[in-house]
Scaffold this active site. Structure first.
Site, PDB file in Angstrom:
ATOM      1  N   SER A   1       3.292  -0.115  -7.967  1.00  0.00           N
ATOM      2  CA  SER A   1       2.901  -0.436  -6.592  1.00  0.00           C
ATOM      3  C   SER A   1       3.746   0.269  -5.546  1.00  0.00           C
ATOM      4  O   SER A   1       3.351   0.351  -4.383  1.00  0.00           O
ATOM      5  CB  SER A   1       2.968  -1.947  -6.360  1.00  0.00           C
ATOM      6  OG  SER A   1       4.269  -2.447  -6.624  1.00  0.00           O
TER       7      SER A   1
ATOM      8  N   ASP B   1       6.322  -8.317   1.737  1.00  0.00           N
ATOM      9  CA  ASP B   1       5.712  -9.508   1.142  1.00  0.00           C
ATOM     10  C   ASP B   1       6.585 -10.180   0.090  1.00  0.00           C
ATOM     11  O   ASP B   1       6.107 -10.979  -0.708  1.00  0.00           O
ATOM     12  CB  ASP B   1       4.354  -9.146   0.522  1.00  0.00           C
ATOM     13  CG  ASP B   1       4.468  -8.052  -0.533  1.00  0.00           C
ATOM     14  OD1 ASP B   1       5.600  -7.648  -0.870  1.00  0.00           O
ATOM     15  OD2 ASP B   1       3.415  -7.588  -1.017  1.00  0.00           O
TER      16      ASP B   1
ATOM     17  N   HIS C   1       7.371  -5.961  -1.971  1.00  0.00           N
ATOM     18  CA  HIS C   1       7.255  -4.574  -1.541  1.00  0.00           C
ATOM     19  C   HIS C   1       7.895  -4.362  -0.170  1.00  0.00           C
ATOM     20  O   HIS C   1       8.165  -5.324   0.557  1.00  0.00           O
ATOM     21  CB  HIS C   1       5.781  -4.162  -1.491  1.00  0.00           C
ATOM     22  CG  HIS C   1       5.041  -4.459  -2.757  1.00  0.00           C
ATOM     23  ND1 HIS C   1       4.246  -5.580  -2.906  1.00  0.00           N
ATOM     24  CD2 HIS C   1       5.000  -3.797  -3.935  1.00  0.00           C
ATOM     25  CE1 HIS C   1       3.731  -5.590  -4.126  1.00  0.00           C
ATOM     26  NE2 HIS C   1       4.178  -4.523  -4.772  1.00  0.00           N
TER      27      HIS C   1
END
Length: 395
Positions: free
Chosen positions: A49, A345, A348
């Site tokens: 990610s 969040d 990240h």
């Protein structure tokens, strides 16, 4: 595998300018480096990610608002409020492709998305990303030979001239943490993770790749979601408030990764391998946020509740609905100033933090050898470190 999005003028555009121009002046003494930029015609990225520009969103589930609010003003497949470190621009596959997906691991994960058991991990682990790349390579050339949409595909020589970038490994350890594995066993798994990574890099080398840009992993002990799995004893926290054992685990992985890069250089002296210390850059944001214009580095900008005011809870994560005290809520808003925050969040980074990280990378000061991205085809620095005749086999 992600096509380059036509509506984004992004950090990857900036990254590409670095690759093909003298935009960033390298702080290195070698005349060979200073005189010759590499002019990579394509970039192929593999990762999780940290560099997913839409893979998991396209394949499995959408990433909802407020993801993308800062830059795209809509969800754009990134796990951030905006752009990532390696975010790129374009309208076709002619200058590269991104095989990264959120939740990807190096090894085969134990729990693969979608799952009803809480956190799961991407089915597109590194072996699968490599398979996707190999398939893309063969099919793109078949399309070019047939002459249909040929201009949208990379030329054959691009694959040997491209930069191959990697940012993966973090999830191999978070998966073990989620499974309540003792940290001693996680340490014992590191050699297997490193061997799997090296195997994939060798496979790309054998397919013609010659320039490799490899990020280490970040400070796991500073991420809000990891705090759910960590003891709360103050003795285990460092001066930045991060969990020391988990950061030490990340540092151990990074040490072994760097050793593997050295061995890859010895095994393949015709290739260029650049090891990039993103750990140090990321940790500086948690340790001295005010110095760089940030605040509340451990607190998620987008989230709800959680322990110790970190604004992170598995019951109500950013962009999703959840139950809080029996009431259904939707976490669709963020903090007032994402540009001043490090954590987007709880897992990240914000766009502002990602840009800061990239700005540091672009100098070459955190790379081994100490070169910026647009010099990553050069082998002089690593050959000098190894010795011109340093040739060994790597298993």
């Amino acid at each position: 595998m992600q096509q380059l999005p036509s509506n984004s003028i992004s950090l990857f555009c900036f990254f590409c300018m670095l690759l093909s121009s003298s935009y960033a002046k390298p702080r290195i003494s070698s005349p060979a480096f200073a005189a010759n930029s590499c002019n990579f015609p394509a970039i192929f990225n593999f990762g999780d990610s940290n560099s997913d520009t839409g893979g998991i969103s396209a394949a499995l589930y959408p990433i909802n608002w407020p993801y993308g609010q800062t830059y795209f003003h809509m969800p754009a497949g990134r796990f951030s409020d905006g752009r990532l470190i390696i975010d790129f621009i374009g309208t076709n596959f002619s200058h590269g492709a991104n095989f990264a997906t959120g939740g990807s691991t190096i090894r085969v994960p134990d729990r693969i998305l979608p799952t009803n058991e809480g956190f799961g991990f991407s089915p597109f682990y590194l072996d699968i990303q490599l398979s996707q790349f190999m398939l893309f390579k063969s099919r793109s050339q078949m399309i070019r030979q047939r002459g249909i949409y040929a201009s949208l595909m990379p030329q054959e020589e691009y694959f040997s001239q491209a930069l191959y970038t990697f940012d993966i490994g973090q999830n191999d350890f978070t998966a073990d943490l989620f499974a309540d594995m003792p940290i001693e066993k996680i340490y014992a798994s590191v050699p297997d993770v490193i061997n799997s990574f090296a195997y994939n890099v060798k496979s790309i080398y054998n397919s013609g790749g010659r320039s490799f840009w490899i990020h280490n992993t970040g400070p796991l002990g500073c991420y809000a979601f990891v705090f759910l799995y960590s003891p709360s004893a103050p003795a285990l926290k460092d001066s930045a408030g991060c969990v020391k054992p988990y950061n030490e685990l990340a540092q151990y992985f990074n040490l072994k990764l760097k050793e593997a890069v050295v061995q890859l250089r010895k095994a393949f002296p015709s290739a260029a391998f650049t090891y990039v210390d993103v750990y140090s850059i990321k940790y500086s944001l948690f340790k001295e946020p005010e110095k760089y214009g940030f605040e509340l580095p451990l607190v998620a900008c987008c989230g709800y509740g959680g322990i110790d005011k970190y604004n992170f809870s598995l019951n109500a994560v950013c962009g999703a609905s959840g139950l809080v005290n029996g009431t259904k809520i939707v976490v669709d808003s963020s903090c007032d100033r994402p540009s001043a925050r490090v954590s987007w969040d709880g897992v990240h980074f914000t766009e502002a933090a990602n840009k800061f990280i990239f700005d540091q990378i672009s100098t070459g000061d955190f790379s081994d050898p100490p070169i910026p991205p647009n010099m990553a085809c050069h082998r002089e620095g690593q050959l000098k470190a190894l010795g011109q005749n340093a040739l060994v086999n790597i298993s």
